[in-house]
Design an enzyme around this catalytic site. Structure first.
Site, PDB file in Angstrom:
ATOM      1  N   HIS A 303       0.839  -1.204   0.000  1.00 38.57           N
ATOM      2  CA  HIS A 303       0.000   0.000   0.000  1.00 38.57           C
ATOM      3  C   HIS A 303       0.877   1.258   0.000  1.00 38.57           C
ATOM      4  O   HIS A 303       0.689   2.154  -0.829  1.00 38.57           O
ATOM      5  CB  HIS A 303      -0.918  -0.036   1.223  1.00 38.57           C
ATOM      6  CG  HIS A 303      -1.797   1.159   1.372  1.00 38.57           C
ATOM      7  ND1 HIS A 303      -3.110   1.170   0.972  1.00 38.57           N
ATOM      8  CD2 HIS A 303      -1.564   2.390   1.880  1.00 38.57           C
ATOM      9  CE1 HIS A 303      -3.646   2.355   1.215  1.00 38.57           C
ATOM     10  NE2 HIS A 303      -2.716   3.118   1.774  1.00 38.57           N
ATOM     11  N   GLU A 304       1.824   1.300   0.913  1.00 33.85           N
ATOM     12  CA  GLU A 304       2.669   2.505   1.004  1.00 33.85           C
ATOM     13  C   GLU A 304       3.502   2.654  -0.260  1.00 33.85           C
ATOM     14  O   GLU A 304       3.693   3.752  -0.769  1.00 33.85           O
ATOM     15  CB  GLU A 304       3.567   2.469   2.243  1.00 33.85           C
ATOM     16  CG  GLU A 304       2.837   2.267   3.575  1.00 33.85           C
ATOM     17  CD  GLU A 304       1.645   3.174   3.808  1.00 33.85           C
ATOM     18  OE1 GLU A 304       1.642   4.303   3.296  1.00 33.85           O
ATOM     19  OE2 GLU A 304       0.696   2.749   4.484  1.00 33.85           O
ATOM     20  N   GLU A 326      -6.379   7.372  -1.225  1.00 34.07           N
ATOM     21  CA  GLU A 326      -6.553   6.228  -0.328  1.00 34.07           C
ATOM     22  C   GLU A 326      -7.462   5.146  -0.918  1.00 34.07           C
ATOM     23  O   GLU A 326      -7.144   3.967  -0.850  1.00 34.07           O
ATOM     24  CB  GLU A 326      -7.053   6.680   1.047  1.00 34.07           C
ATOM     25  CG  GLU A 326      -6.076   7.587   1.801  1.00 34.07           C
ATOM     26  CD  GLU A 326      -4.685   6.995   1.976  1.00 34.07           C
ATOM     27  OE1 GLU A 326      -4.494   5.786   1.730  1.00 34.07           O
ATOM     28  OE2 GLU A 326      -3.757   7.746   2.349  1.00 34.07           O
TER      29      GLU A 326
END
Ligand code: B3K
Ligand code: ZN
Length: 880
Positions: A303-304, A326
């Site tokens: 995700h990051e 997001e």
């Protein structure tokens, strides 16, 4: 009480920034008693602004201002106004250099926003509005600048000095100090700035990109964690490769760094080139991390990393657009996890979270659209709606466009907006332009809050061979939003014949080669679909793979649920049919007499699941999990939690007694597996045997007890060890419970991440986590109010997972939570505002509970000097 009410910020009041900052030159002097921050900005008037020659306004928070200079000339007090939260300078020229020196105290920063200290190291967290705690700056994401950062600190205590970009210079200074200079060539908003200084070990690896560039990968951790980096590093490399293959996105800097810190408000942060992680979301070893943790780490690392494109290269114009980065990035990480493991299992996990927690949020006082129209404190809007519902919205676009068009759309989005700060509308527009599809009605998903409800009814015309399905949609009222419009909903379905075969779905009488699955598009309040050539009444399989984040109401009979449980070709719906059946059985027992029977068909269905090893074992492991109490509460109208708890426990015990021998056999069958690996197959085996163990201990089974004790002592991995611990802690074997808890703590007391798991097992157990024991945990020497993980593992686990204890009819659980929220409000408002969530849902519960919950939340409201964070959630919860 607060004297002034916090201000509400509105999307409709967005204006482009009056000034832009092209470059930021920072110099940090780090000391034990504070830090001096020298900041030099190249500022110019924004040609796109019509604000004219207005003064320059910079944001600040908790800063001590030492000096201000404009084009090198120091400014006197009359030249600017320092209001604390704003530094106002003016008049200013159209283009100038501004130098500001501030003094900050990271060592006293308990909010963990801006620059702070964790286990002796300096680290930062700037999203959303933490950079203003470091220096005065236009702290908004549409101001993008090139950063150059010089860090100076004592070389012995802080040998590692990190910031974004590439390290371009380093050297020694007087008094045992040294410096490193970092330059980030990519313009970025200040929320992506990061700084780390500490005594850390470095783990290195490399990654060759698709175009042949070598990227230096580095992880920085405290020396005691040096052996826990491999999994995150491997996950990072898999993510980098996947983003190239699936989205055509290559990494852009020469270095990618990950740092682990123990004190962190959330999971991790995607700072450009320097991701900072909560230790519990990055460090793992077989002995200390569970399967769940291994999977979570892989997903968060991905995700990051994915944010480097969806978030950093293309960022948000303002914080109302948070889901732009997001929602899209959660969608991307869920696709990645599906590709790395079992897509069906991943979908089940995502939907479970969505339906349990996001639906509750969407039906509660904090309900807000995926693109909110207003907020008081942006930190309160890092929500399940922004993240999970936002990801579902992107998933629906994917479903409507198909994979190829979606990829064209994402390529266009990245190409068109590279280096820009944009809106969710820009994202949808790129998808429309690339595909030629009209998504104008679809945009309502971003604007309307609330979970749409689809009421489905059907009729079968045997004479004409027509099966008619009518779908009505309604979107419930939410705070500030009434009378909503129908949304554009992709509704995937199939029809099953009596032998479980998939029927062709002919929407026209004569059509040939009809597919057996269709994605119908709902756009009106009511649609009727006719399926032709159907020779018997079919069983509908609706909303396959959960094609939209909606509630489906259809009166399935238990026979139909059982049928779908064993025949639906859609794995997700097979699981869902089982859930629905279990929910139905449990709900029918809530408040029922003790001797009310448990439907024998449920037992038979579970027997089949446990015994038939030809079934997909990963799916079976999920199907055996009874619906959680939290989900049952979410589905209830006026929840009586202790009654729900009892009914669920009753069903579980009934199943365990009836299936005792099958459970023992299942345990033994899944015992041998060779060396520990985090593969879908092994995860399923461990899950199956640990479910069997947990159930056996619920019925005080002696053989189960022995198996658990042996597994606790002998297992070579944390999944098995903590599962045995949890099973024993949740059993009636009191002597064993205290023995294994003591033994576990003695073994792992030096590992904070394991101690957090130990706290959480107790705090979430209705046996070991009643209030007196919770108070004892808070007094434990390993507990630390300043560490968010510890607070979450005791207070959060009690209020969020130990639901029968939290909802004690005497209201003691509510009072306890109110006390802890008030206590944390002064030191860490973000964490306090998160913890208060269960109380804010007071309207959901039966009157005797809800009155007490309301009283507890009113007590929080009346605390003097309430933070803006807690103020917002508490006041919204109490609003009419
Ligand atoms: N973007 C961060 C979250 C920041 C939260 C600030 N309160 C982590 C993430 O979603 O990747
Ligand atoms: Zn994110």
């Amino acid at each position: 009480m607060r004297t002034s009410q916090p201000q509400t910020i509105y999307l409709s009041e967005y204006r482009v920034p009056a000034y832009l900052v092209d470059t930021v030159d920072l110099r940090f002097e780090l000391f034990e008693n504070g830090a001096r921050v020298h900041s030099t900005l190249e500022v110019r008037r924004n040609p796109e602004s019509d604000a004219g020659e207005v003064p320059l306004e910079l944001d600040g928070d908790s800063l001590i201002l030492e000096s201000v200079a404009l084009n090198g000339a120091p400014l006197g007090d009359a030249d600017f106004e320092n209001r604390g939260d704003k530094l106002i300078i003016g008049p200013v020229p159209a283009k100038f250099e501004l130098s500001v020196v501030t003094w900050i105290e990271p060592q006293n920063n308990t909010r963990l926003e801006g620059l702070y200290k964790s286990s002796g190291m300096f680290c930062s967290q700037c999203e959303a509005e933490g950079f203003r705690c470091i220096t005065f700056f236009p702290d908004r994401p549409d101001v993008m600048s090139r950063f150059r950062t010089r860090i100076e600190a004592d070389k012995g205590a802080y040998p590692i000095l990190l910031s974004n970009g590439n390290d371009v210079d380093r050297g020694d200074l007087d008094d045992g100090r040294h410096y490193v200079i970092w330059e980030d060539p990519f313009p970025k908003p200040c929320y992506l700035f990061a700084l780390v200084a500490g005594d850390l070990v470095e783990k290195r690896d490399t990654f060759k990109t698709g175009s042949g560039r070598d990227i230096d990968l580095r992880m920085y951790v405290e020396p005691r964690n040096a052996e826990k980096c491999d999994h995150a590093m491997d996950s990072l490399k898999r993510s980098m490769r996947w983003d190239e293959e699936v989205y055509g996105r290559e990494y852009d800097l020469d270095i990618f760094m990950i740092v682990a810190v123990d004190d962190f408000n959330m999971g991790a942060m995607e700072n450009k080139g320097l991701n900072i992680f909560n230790s519990s979301c990055v460090l793992a070893s077989q002995e200390t991390a569970t399967d769940l943790a291994f999977q979570r780490i892989e997903a968060i690392v991905a995700h990051e990393y994915f944010h480097n494109w969806s978030g950093n290269r293309v960022t948000c114009r303002d914080w109302f657009q948070l889901s732009l980065k997001e929602g899209f990035t959660v969608f991307r990480d869920s696709q990645f996890s599906a590709d790395m493991g079992s897509p069906t299992v991943k979908r089940i996990e995502d939907v479970t979270l969505l339906r349990t927690a996001q639906f509750a949020e969407d039906g509660g006082p904090m309900a807000h659209p995926v693109r909110p129209a207003s907020y008081m404190e942006i930190s309160n809007f890092y929500t399940l709606t922004i993240y999970e519902k936002g990801a579902e919205v992107v998933r629906m676009i994917y479903t409507l466009l198909g994979p190829d068009m979606f990829r064209k759309g994402s390529d266009l989005y990245f190409e068109r907006h590279d280096g820009q700060a944009v809106t969710t509308d820009d994202f949808v527009k790129a998808m429309e332009d690339a595909s030629g599809r009209d998504l104008s009605q679809f945009r309502l998903w971003y604007e309307q809050a609330g979970t749409p409800v689809l009421s489905v009814s059907d009729e079968y015309d045997s004479e004409r061979g027509i099966y008619r399905l009518t779908v009505e949609q309604s979107v419930p009222d939410t705070p500030g939003q009434k009378a909503k419009k129908p949304q554009h909903i992709p509704f995937a379905l199939g029809l099953l014949g009596a032998r479980g075969e998939s029927l062709p779905l002919r929407l026209e009488p004569e059509s040939q080669d009809a597919p057996t699955e269709r994605v119908l598009e709902l756009t009106d309040t009511c649609h009727t679909f006719e399926f032709h050539g159907i020779n018997e009444r079919p069983v509908p399989s609706l909303l396959r793979d959960f094609s939209a984040p909606v509630r489906v109401r259809y009166s399935w009979t238990r026979e139909q649920m059982l049928f779908l449980m064993s025949h639906d070709p859609d794995g997700f719906n097979r699981w869902d049919a089982g859930q629905r059946l279990a929910v139905d059985v449990i709900q029918s027992l809530v408040g029922a007499p003790k001797d009310a029977p448990v439907d024998a068909r449920l037992v038979a269905a579970y027997r089949q699941l446990i015994s038939d090893s030809s079934l997909d074992q990963a799916l079976v492991a999920k199907m055996l999990q009874l619906p959680s109490e939290a989900y049952l509460i979410e589905l209830a109208e006026s929840a009586d939690v202790p009654a729900i708890h009892k009914a669920r426990e009753r069903v579980l015990k009934h199943l365990a007694i009836a299936l005792r021998s099958e459970l023992v056999a299942c345990y033994r069958r899944n015992l041998e597996e060779g060396a520990y690996q985090v593969t879908p197959d092994q995860i399923a085996r461990r899950s199956l045997r640990n479910t069997a163990l947990a159930w056996l201990l619920q019925i005080n089974d002696e053989e189960g007890r022995e198996l658990a004790l042996r597994q606790f002592k002998e297992s070579d991995n944390m999944t098995d060890r903590i599962s045995a611990l949890r099973a024993l802690v949740n059993s009636d074997y009191e002597a064993d419970r205290s023995e294994v808890l003591t033994d576990f703590y003695a073994r792992f007391q030096d590992d904070p991440q394991v101690v957090e798991q130990w706290f959480s097992v107790q705090a979430s157990s209705d046996r070991a986590g009643q209030l007196p024991e919770i108070h004892a945990l808070l007094e434990h020497k390993a507990f630390d109010w300043k560490n968010p993980n510890k607070v979450r593992s005791v207070v959060g686990a009690f209020a969020g997972q130990n639901l029968a204890a939290f909802h004690n009819p005497d209201g003691s659980g509510y009072d306890f939570l109110a006390d802890q929220v008030c206590r944390l409000d002064d030191s860490n408002p973000q964490i306090a505002a998160r913890l208060v969530t269960p109380l804010t849902r007071w309207r959901k519960f039966a009157p005797s509970y809800s009155n007490r919950m309301k009283a507890a939340i009113e007590r929080i409201r009346d605390k003097p000097d309430l933070s803006r964070d807690v103020y917002e959630v508490v006041h919204k919860s109490l609003a009419d």
